[in-house]
Scaffold this motif. Structure first.
Motif, PDB file in Angstrom:
ATOM      1  N   PRO A 170      20.702 -17.489   0.998  1.00  0.00           N
ATOM      2  CA  PRO A 170      20.167 -16.308   1.691  1.00  0.00           C
ATOM      3  C   PRO A 170      18.764 -15.938   1.193  1.00  0.00           C
ATOM      4  N   VAL A 171      17.882 -15.658   2.127  1.00  0.00           N
ATOM      5  CA  VAL A 171      16.500 -15.305   1.803  1.00  0.00           C
ATOM      6  C   VAL A 171      16.170 -13.935   2.387  1.00  0.00           C
ATOM      7  N   ASN A 172      15.590 -13.087   1.559  1.00  0.00           N
ATOM      8  CA  ASN A 172      15.160 -11.748   1.964  1.00  0.00           C
ATOM      9  C   ASN A 172      16.306 -10.924   2.559  1.00  0.00           C
ATOM     10  N   VAL A 173      17.382 -10.840   1.787  1.00  0.00           N
ATOM     11  CA  VAL A 173      18.530 -10.043   2.210  1.00  0.00           C
ATOM     12  C   VAL A 173      18.183  -8.549   2.200  1.00  0.00           C
ATOM     13  N   SER A 174      17.104  -8.188   1.536  1.00  0.00           N
ATOM     14  CA  SER A 174      16.638  -6.796   1.521  1.00  0.00           C
ATOM     15  C   SER A 174      16.087  -6.357   2.874  1.00  0.00           C
ATOM     16  N   GLY A 175      15.773  -7.318   3.734  1.00  0.00           N
ATOM     17  CA  GLY A 175      15.026  -7.051   4.962  1.00  0.00           C
ATOM     18  C   GLY A 175      13.621  -7.589   4.867  1.00  0.00           C
ATOM     19  N   GLY A 176      13.229  -7.923   3.631  1.00  0.00           N
ATOM     20  CA  GLY A 176      11.921  -8.527   3.431  1.00  0.00           C
ATOM     21  C   GLY A 176      10.782  -7.582   3.754  1.00  0.00           C
ATOM     22  N   LEU A 177       9.585  -8.102   3.615  1.00  0.00           N
ATOM     23  CA  LEU A 177       8.394  -7.313   3.927  1.00  0.00           C
ATOM     24  C   LEU A 177       8.326  -6.995   5.419  1.00  0.00           C
TER      25      LEU A 177
ATOM     26  N   GLU B 166      18.238 -26.027  -5.782  1.00  0.00           N
ATOM     27  CA  GLU B 166      19.634 -26.179  -5.339  1.00  0.00           C
ATOM     28  C   GLU B 166      20.586 -25.302  -6.153  1.00  0.00           C
ATOM     29  N   ASP B 167      20.128 -24.790  -7.288  1.00  0.00           N
ATOM     30  CA  ASP B 167      20.974 -23.948  -8.136  1.00  0.00           C
ATOM     31  C   ASP B 167      20.884 -22.466  -7.789  1.00  0.00           C
ATOM     32  N   LEU B 168      19.945 -22.086  -6.943  1.00  0.00           N
ATOM     33  CA  LEU B 168      19.728 -20.676  -6.625  1.00  0.00           C
ATOM     34  C   LEU B 168      20.799 -20.138  -5.689  1.00  0.00           C
ATOM     35  N   ASP B 169      21.124 -18.857  -5.868  1.00  0.00           N
ATOM     36  CA  ASP B 169      22.081 -18.194  -4.991  1.00  0.00           C
ATOM     37  C   ASP B 169      21.406 -17.293  -3.962  1.00  0.00           C
ATOM     38  N   LEU B 170      20.203 -16.824  -4.257  1.00  0.00           N
ATOM     39  CA  LEU B 170      19.444 -16.021  -3.297  1.00  0.00           C
ATOM     40  C   LEU B 170      17.977 -16.034  -3.685  1.00  0.00           C
ATOM     41  N   VAL B 171      17.127 -15.698  -2.712  1.00  0.00           N
ATOM     42  CA  VAL B 171      15.671 -15.696  -2.901  1.00  0.00           C
ATOM     43  C   VAL B 171      15.083 -14.487  -2.196  1.00  0.00           C
ATOM     44  N   GLU B 172      14.167 -13.799  -2.883  1.00  0.00           N
ATOM     45  CA  GLU B 172      13.325 -12.787  -2.247  1.00  0.00           C
ATOM     46  C   GLU B 172      11.902 -13.321  -2.292  1.00  0.00           C
ATOM     47  N   LEU B 173      11.390 -13.737  -1.150  1.00  0.00           N
ATOM     48  CA  LEU B 173      10.056 -14.340  -1.115  1.00  0.00           C
ATOM     49  C   LEU B 173       9.098 -13.517  -0.270  1.00  0.00           C
ATOM     50  N   HIS B 174       7.858 -13.910  -0.320  1.00  0.00           N
ATOM     51  CA  HIS B 174       6.764 -13.125   0.248  1.00  0.00           C
ATOM     52  C   HIS B 174       6.600 -13.398   1.749  1.00  0.00           C
TER      53      HIS B 174
ATOM     54  N   GLY C  62      18.915 -15.930  -9.149  1.00  0.00           N
ATOM     55  CA  GLY C  62      18.055 -15.563  -8.030  1.00  0.00           C
ATOM     56  C   GLY C  62      16.592 -15.755  -8.361  1.00  0.00           C
ATOM     57  N   LEU C  63      15.793 -15.947  -7.337  1.00  0.00           N
ATOM     58  CA  LEU C  63      14.353 -16.181  -7.503  1.00  0.00           C
ATOM     59  C   LEU C  63      13.566 -15.133  -6.737  1.00  0.00           C
ATOM     60  N   THR C  64      12.489 -14.633  -7.352  1.00  0.00           N
ATOM     61  CA  THR C  64      11.550 -13.748  -6.665  1.00  0.00           C
ATOM     62  C   THR C  64      10.197 -14.421  -6.590  1.00  0.00           C
ATOM     63  N   HIS C  65       9.478 -14.154  -5.501  1.00  0.00           N
ATOM     64  CA  HIS C  65       8.199 -14.815  -5.263  1.00  0.00           C
ATOM     65  C   HIS C  65       7.257 -13.872  -4.544  1.00  0.00           C
ATOM     66  N   VAL C  66       6.031 -13.781  -5.035  1.00  0.00           N
ATOM     67  CA  VAL C  66       4.965 -13.083  -4.316  1.00  0.00           C
ATOM     68  C   VAL C  66       3.684 -13.877  -4.464  1.00  0.00           C
ATOM     69  N   VAL C  67       2.856 -13.813  -3.440  1.00  0.00           N
ATOM     70  CA  VAL C  67       1.559 -14.486  -3.502  1.00  0.00           C
ATOM     71  C   VAL C  67       0.553 -13.626  -2.752  1.00  0.00           C
ATOM     72  N   GLY C  68      -0.605 -13.424  -3.357  1.00  0.00           N
ATOM     73  CA  GLY C  68      -1.617 -12.589  -2.728  1.00  0.00           C
ATOM     74  C   GLY C  68      -2.986 -13.237  -2.798  1.00  0.00           C
TER      75      GLY C  68
END
Length: 381
Positions: free
Chosen positions: A314-321, A268-276, A358-364
């Motif tokens: 907001p999630v994947n404001v970059s456009g994401g993968l 709830e404290d995050l302002d944006l997320v870039e996830l996988h 902000g939070l970043t996340h990747v999983v492979g």
């Protein structure tokens, strides 16, 4: 405990560069990050380089041959889609431990076109039906529908959102909107993921310069420093039924719990997320895995525009993968670049106003390979 900071970070525009080599792509990203920090390779004490397809060829050392061989230690990393994030975390660990003051983390990949993860045959129990990534993430989406009633249209809306976001990102492979009808009617790859709901295979590189608190002060880099508030990395915990029907969400849930506890914050404290978002179905389940909503409520988040630019998170404001592209070794550090850009108020039209955390996340990985997940929380200094 002393903190570690990102003082330089950048990436090349993701695309296809068949005429260039992997070390050459990595070199460009490294120089961009060094320029951002107003440093040179002579200032760097260690290099951590992530790459999947040429991991045996000492990409890090070949990178230094292009920008300056200073005799520093080089660690080459390969960890599926989490490769870049692993190199970044190893760099963070070395500075946090007090071994180095200034280190460079680089992620790079040169991808071909076509299917990833195929060719390994049919899973023994037949639950997934194929070793390919599209089949695995199709199964994940169908299971979410079975449990919560998630619709094909809700999955497709994630792709619409991310393609819209990409129009504001000059470093994205594609910068073109896609309507809901276009997404849903594009070629079906593995239900419920159509072609426009699958990540893009591209070439790319990203890099970050990490510094100790003492180095930030000594070099006068406080104006550009972004704090690494917390870092967590996990693999799949053992689950009795996992040998037959793997749970691709477990590693992310475990990493998320660890990173929130370490950072002393919650989702709830995050302002944006870039996830996988390797597939639209993956982004949907990761909303719940990362605690952005309760289990079963991810579809509602999509319908209400909560994860769109201007929404609550907001999630994947970059456009994401899905639109920016997914060069395996570079993705983790590219996600760091995106979040840092917002925390520095440099994201232009796609800027998340007042972003502080902000939070970043990747999983492979895969059903027969195991899983690697890395989650980082970054904070405006």
């Amino acid at each position: 405990m002393s903190h570690v900071y990102i003082v330089g970070v950048d990436m090349i525009r993701f695309g296809r560069y068949p005429e260039r080599t992997v070390p050459n792509l990595a070199a460009e990203a490294a120089l961009l990050a060094l320029d951002d920090a107003d440093l040179t390779i002579a200032d760097i004490q260690a290099l951590y380089c992530g790459n999947v397809y040429e991991a045996r060829t000492m990409v890090g050392q070949r990178l230094l041959a292009e920008i300056g061989q200073t005799g520093i230690p080089v660690t080459n990393v390969a960890n599926a889609c989490a490769t870049g994030a692993t190199a970044f975390r190893d760099a963070w660990t070395s500075v946090l431990a007090g071994v180095y003051d200034l280190v460079l983390a680089v992620g790079v990949e040169q991808m071909g076109k076509g299917l990833l993860g195929g060719g390994a045959g049919v899973s023994p129990e037949g639950f997934i039906g194929s070793a390919s990534n599209p089949a695995m993430f199709a199964q994940i989406g169908v299971e979410h529908t079975r449990k919560y009633g998630t619709t094909f249209e809700q999955f497709a809306k994630i792709s619409v959102k991310n393609h819209f976001h990409s129009t504001m990102n000059p470093k994205s492979m594609y910068r073109k909107e896609a309507s809901l009808d276009e997404v849903m009617s594009s070629e079906m790859i593995s239900y419920p993921n159509t072609k426009l709901m699958c990540s893009v295979n591209v070439d790319g590189a990203a890099a970050a310069v990490l510094a100790s608190e003492a180095a930030v002060e000594r070099l006068g880099l406080t104006d550009r420093a972004v704090k690494i508030r917390a870092s967590a990395m996990t693999s799949n915990p053992y689950q009795e039924r996992g040998t037959a029907l793997p749970d691709f969400s477990s590693a992310t849930r475990l990493a998320a719990a660890q990173v929130y506890e370490s950072a002393g914050v919650g989702p709830e404290d995050l302002d944006l997320v870039e996830l996988h978002d390797c597939f639209a179905t993956a982004e949907m389940v990761h909303y719940e895995n990362l605690g952005l909503c309760a289990d079963g409520e991810a579809g509602k988040l999509v319908d209400e525009g909560v994860t769109r630019l201007g929404g609550r998170i907001p999630v994947n404001v970059s456009g994401g993968l899905l639109s920016k592209g997914h060069p395996l070794g570079a993705t983790g550090i590219a996600n760091v670049y995106e979040v840092c850009t917002h925390l520095r108020d440099r994201a232009g039209a796609r800027q998340v106003p007042g972003a502080r955390l902000g939070l970043t996340h990747v999983v492979g990985g895969g059903y027969d390979l195991g899983t690697a997940c890395a989650v980082h929380i970054l904070e405006r200094r």
